[in-house]
Design a protein around this motif. Sequence first.
Motif, PDB file in Angstrom:
ATOM      1  N   GLY A   1       0.779  -1.222   0.000  1.00  0.00           N
ATOM      2  CA  GLY A   1       0.000   0.000   0.000  1.00  0.00           C
ATOM      3  C   GLY A   1       0.808   1.266   0.000  1.00  0.00           C
ATOM      4  O   GLY A   1       0.264   2.346  -0.272  1.00  0.00           O
ATOM      5  N   SER A   2       2.114   1.203   0.283  1.00  0.00           N
ATOM      6  CA  SER A   2       2.902   2.440   0.394  1.00  0.00           C
ATOM      7  C   SER A   2       4.249   2.386  -0.307  1.00  0.00           C
ATOM      8  O   SER A   2       4.998   3.363  -0.261  1.00  0.00           O
ATOM      9  CB  SER A   2       3.133   2.781   1.870  1.00  0.00           C
ATOM     10  OG  SER A   2       3.866   1.748   2.510  1.00  0.00           O
ATOM     11  N   ALA A   3       4.605   1.265  -0.947  1.00  0.00           N
ATOM     12  CA  ALA A   3       5.928   1.171  -1.568  1.00  0.00           C
ATOM     13  C   ALA A   3       5.921   0.188  -2.734  1.00  0.00           C
ATOM     14  O   ALA A   3       5.074  -0.718  -2.815  1.00  0.00           O
ATOM     15  CB  ALA A   3       6.971   0.751  -0.534  1.00  0.00           C
ATOM     16  N   LEU A   4       6.892   0.384  -3.632  1.00  0.00           N
ATOM     17  CA  LEU A   4       7.143  -0.529  -4.742  1.00  0.00           C
ATOM     18  C   LEU A   4       8.594  -0.988  -4.654  1.00  0.00           C
ATOM     19  O   LEU A   4       9.487  -0.175  -4.383  1.00  0.00           O
ATOM     20  CB  LEU A   4       6.909   0.180  -6.080  1.00  0.00           C
ATOM     21  CG  LEU A   4       5.510   0.738  -6.332  1.00  0.00           C
ATOM     22  CD1 LEU A   4       5.504   1.619  -7.579  1.00  0.00           C
ATOM     23  CD2 LEU A   4       4.489  -0.393  -6.469  1.00  0.00           C
ATOM     24  N   VAL A   5       8.819  -2.274  -4.857  1.00  0.00           N
ATOM     25  CA  VAL A   5      10.174  -2.818  -4.795  1.00  0.00           C
ATOM     26  C   VAL A   5      10.562  -3.297  -6.191  1.00  0.00           C
ATOM     27  O   VAL A   5       9.873  -4.143  -6.794  1.00  0.00           O
ATOM     28  CB  VAL A   5      10.287  -3.973  -3.780  1.00  0.00           C
ATOM     29  CG1 VAL A   5      11.719  -4.493  -3.737  1.00  0.00           C
ATOM     30  CG2 VAL A   5       9.852  -3.503  -2.395  1.00  0.00           C
ATOM     31  N   PHE A   6      11.672  -2.745  -6.717  1.00  0.00           N
ATOM     32  CA  PHE A   6      12.131  -3.062  -8.072  1.00  0.00           C
ATOM     33  C   PHE A   6      13.462  -3.794  -8.040  1.00  0.00           C
ATOM     34  O   PHE A   6      14.281  -3.581  -7.138  1.00  0.00           O
ATOM     35  CB  PHE A   6      12.309  -1.780  -8.893  1.00  0.00           C
ATOM     36  CG  PHE A   6      11.053  -0.980  -9.072  1.00  0.00           C
ATOM     37  CD1 PHE A   6      10.133  -1.329 -10.039  1.00  0.00           C
ATOM     38  CD2 PHE A   6      10.807   0.132  -8.276  1.00  0.00           C
ATOM     39  CE1 PHE A   6       8.975  -0.574 -10.223  1.00  0.00           C
ATOM     40  CE2 PHE A   6       9.661   0.888  -8.445  1.00  0.00           C
ATOM     41  CZ  PHE A   6       8.741   0.542  -9.418  1.00  0.00           C
ATOM     42  N   ASN A   7      13.681  -4.635  -9.065  1.00  0.00           N
ATOM     43  CA  ASN A   7      14.993  -5.204  -9.336  1.00  0.00           C
ATOM     44  C   ASN A   7      15.545  -4.489 -10.564  1.00  0.00           C
ATOM     45  O   ASN A   7      14.891  -4.429 -11.602  1.00  0.00           O
ATOM     46  CB  ASN A   7      14.894  -6.705  -9.602  1.00  0.00           C
ATOM     47  CG  ASN A   7      16.248  -7.304  -9.934  1.00  0.00           C
ATOM     48  OD1 ASN A   7      16.656  -7.311 -11.085  1.00  0.00           O
ATOM     49  ND2 ASN A   7      16.927  -7.810  -8.913  1.00  0.00           N
ATOM     50  N   VAL A   8      16.765  -3.918 -10.426  1.00  0.00           N
ATOM     51  CA  VAL A   8      17.354  -3.124 -11.500  1.00  0.00           C
ATOM     52  C   VAL A   8      18.537  -3.873 -12.091  1.00  0.00           C
ATOM     53  O   VAL A   8      19.440  -4.308 -11.358  1.00  0.00           O
ATOM     54  CB  VAL A   8      17.804  -1.745 -10.978  1.00  0.00           C
ATOM     55  CG1 VAL A   8      18.442  -0.937 -12.109  1.00  0.00           C
ATOM     56  CG2 VAL A   8      16.618  -0.990 -10.391  1.00  0.00           C
ATOM     57  N   THR A   9      18.547  -3.997 -13.423  1.00  0.00           N
ATOM     58  CA  THR A   9      19.662  -4.627 -14.135  1.00  0.00           C
ATOM     59  C   THR A   9      20.358  -3.566 -14.980  1.00  0.00           C
ATOM     60  O   THR A   9      19.704  -2.840 -15.740  1.00  0.00           O
ATOM     61  CB  THR A   9      19.170  -5.760 -15.050  1.00  0.00           C
ATOM     62  OG1 THR A   9      18.494  -6.727 -14.259  1.00  0.00           O
ATOM     63  CG2 THR A   9      20.342  -6.418 -15.764  1.00  0.00           C
ATOM     64  N   CYS A  10      21.692  -3.493 -14.852  1.00  0.00           N
ATOM     65  CA  CYS A  10      22.486  -2.558 -15.656  1.00  0.00           C
ATOM     66  C   CYS A  10      23.772  -3.286 -16.045  1.00  0.00           C
ATOM     67  O   CYS A  10      24.767  -3.269 -15.315  1.00  0.00           O
ATOM     68  CB  CYS A  10      22.786  -1.280 -14.885  1.00  0.00           C
ATOM     69  SG  CYS A  10      23.614  -0.004 -15.873  1.00  0.00           S
ATOM     70  N   SER A  11      23.739  -3.955 -17.207  1.00  0.00           N
ATOM     71  CA  SER A  11      24.841  -4.829 -17.605  1.00  0.00           C
ATOM     72  C   SER A  11      26.137  -4.069 -17.864  1.00  0.00           C
ATOM     73  O   SER A  11      27.232  -4.605 -17.671  1.00  0.00           O
ATOM     74  CB  SER A  11      24.440  -5.637 -18.845  1.00  0.00           C
ATOM     75  OG  SER A  11      24.126  -4.765 -19.930  1.00  0.00           O
ATOM     76  N   GLU A  12      26.042  -2.826 -18.298  1.00  0.00           N
ATOM     77  CA  GLU A  12      27.246  -2.053 -18.611  1.00  0.00           C
ATOM     78  C   GLU A  12      27.751  -1.226 -17.436  1.00  0.00           C
ATOM     79  O   GLU A  12      28.806  -0.588 -17.525  1.00  0.00           O
ATOM     80  CB  GLU A  12      26.970  -1.122 -19.807  1.00  0.00           C
ATOM     81  CG  GLU A  12      26.649  -1.861 -21.099  1.00  0.00           C
ATOM     82  CD  GLU A  12      26.455  -0.898 -22.255  1.00  0.00           C
ATOM     83  OE1 GLU A  12      26.906   0.263 -22.133  1.00  0.00           O
ATOM     84  OE2 GLU A  12      25.863  -1.290 -23.276  1.00  0.00           O
ATOM     85  N   CYS A  13      27.003  -1.228 -16.368  1.00  0.00           N
ATOM     86  CA  CYS A  13      27.403  -0.427 -15.193  1.00  0.00           C
ATOM     87  C   CYS A  13      28.489  -1.118 -14.395  1.00  0.00           C
ATOM     88  O   CYS A  13      28.443  -2.342 -14.182  1.00  0.00           O
ATOM     89  CB  CYS A  13      26.201  -0.187 -14.279  1.00  0.00           C
ATOM     90  SG  CYS A  13      24.930   0.882 -14.974  1.00  0.00           S
ATOM     91  N   ILE A  14      29.472  -0.371 -13.970  1.00  0.00           N
ATOM     92  CA  ILE A  14      30.429  -0.842 -12.970  1.00  0.00           C
ATOM     93  C   ILE A  14      29.929  -0.319 -11.632  1.00  0.00           C
ATOM     94  O   ILE A  14      30.019   0.866 -11.338  1.00  0.00           O
ATOM     95  CB  ILE A  14      31.851  -0.327 -13.258  1.00  0.00           C
ATOM     96  CG1 ILE A  14      32.307  -0.775 -14.652  1.00  0.00           C
ATOM     97  CG2 ILE A  14      32.821  -0.801 -12.184  1.00  0.00           C
ATOM     98  CD1 ILE A  14      33.659  -0.214 -15.053  1.00  0.00           C
TER      99      ILE A  14
END
Length: 458
Positions: A333-346
């Motif tokens: 009801g108060s938050a969203l939880v995401f998984n972030v992928t960034c293959s080129e990020c160090i």
Amino acid sequence: MPWPAITLFIAAACSVACEEVVNDGEPYLHVMARPSVFNVGERRAIFCQGRNLKDEINWYSPSGVVVKERSSLNSRMYVERKVEEGGVLVPLIFHELKIADSGKWTCKSGEYNETIEIIVGSKVKIVNRTENKIGEEGKSIKMDCEAKGHPMPVVQWYRNQRPINAEKSKNKYVIKKKGDLYTLEIKDLSYEDIGDYICKVTQKALSHYLDKTITLSVKHAPILRTYETVETYAIFNETKNITCSAFAFPPPIYEWLRTKESYDYSIPEDDIIFTDKDGTYSVLSLRVRSEEDLGQYKCKVSNNKGSKTVIFDVSLGNKPPPPDSVVLLKANGSALVFNVTCSECILQKEEEGVSPAPENLTVIGFQFQLTPASEGYPEPDWDAALEIFSLDVTEDSSYAVGPLPNTTTFHARVRSLNIAGYSDWTAIKPNPSTTAHAVRTLATAFLLVLTLFATWYY
């Protein structure tokens, strides 16, 4: 006090203090009170009871003087005599107690006597219990706490709730007493001495406590919140906000300078400079369009006590790559939880810190931006977006964004962040939504109450 009132006063006191004594014919004398502590100005009666005594009962002062009965010349302290069934009651009456009345008072009849000790105290009063003082850096300042009372109070000075030990800090603190005045002197003032100083006054015998708080400010030269030289990275055609922060009293003035060919040019305070009203910080919004905009910038912070300068060496850094994809892991009801992928990020590792290589700066976090989705308007209105949520890199690549309004669908996007700036935005699809969890919980609780009520009623 009129005589009938005195009689009632004694009778009322005696109804509490007097003890029933069996008259068995033996001589008896007893002070019907315990050692006591009284306040200046109080009215008190101390009773002495006797029976089967040959000699008259008298009260004697601590100096051995017989206390007389009331007269026009003797109306503050006197005795009265009241013959009762089986004995005599002799109250020692104080109409207005004084400190001088403290001591041992003796009730005596011939060879029979009993003594009581009384203490008359005066509670400490502090007129101004809060005070503000301003000192000068490098100088001394004195703080006074007047504590007049009897018995003599115990006075202890505290700084930020911790007791001050002058013996262990002779080069910093000196505590002196002159009469009823207790003085704390602080030497060689600096900004570290800023805070609350409390004079705590205790009179244990009177169960009395009082304190005085003195808030100290110190006029001092600016103290920087950063290093004097800062390596800063920017991205072409992006705005780089450079923040200069310090604290000082009086509040500091900020001046931004551009160094070219070993000469400092003042930067006009127009739209590219924002300085906080209380002088806490100043921001230079630098737009890097070419290599000419790179180089050395200075922030001069000053007041009438001194000045400090921060040098910002601005170099070109790499723009971080944007995230590849974002997956919604869960919602409430108060938050969203995401998984972030960034293959080129160090990604920055905590133990390694930020990469110092301008062409290969590590990603230190991600920024999320959300705006409510409106039916019939497929394009997001980013001008109406909620605040930007900045989150540091996590080990499990999950990021909780909130607090957010419940039962709401959002347009959402994310970008990566390094110390030079931001990547392009990556849209989050499909549009995520918070749940009606909070609403459902309330509704469930309400239905439960109704169910229990119905069960009980029927």
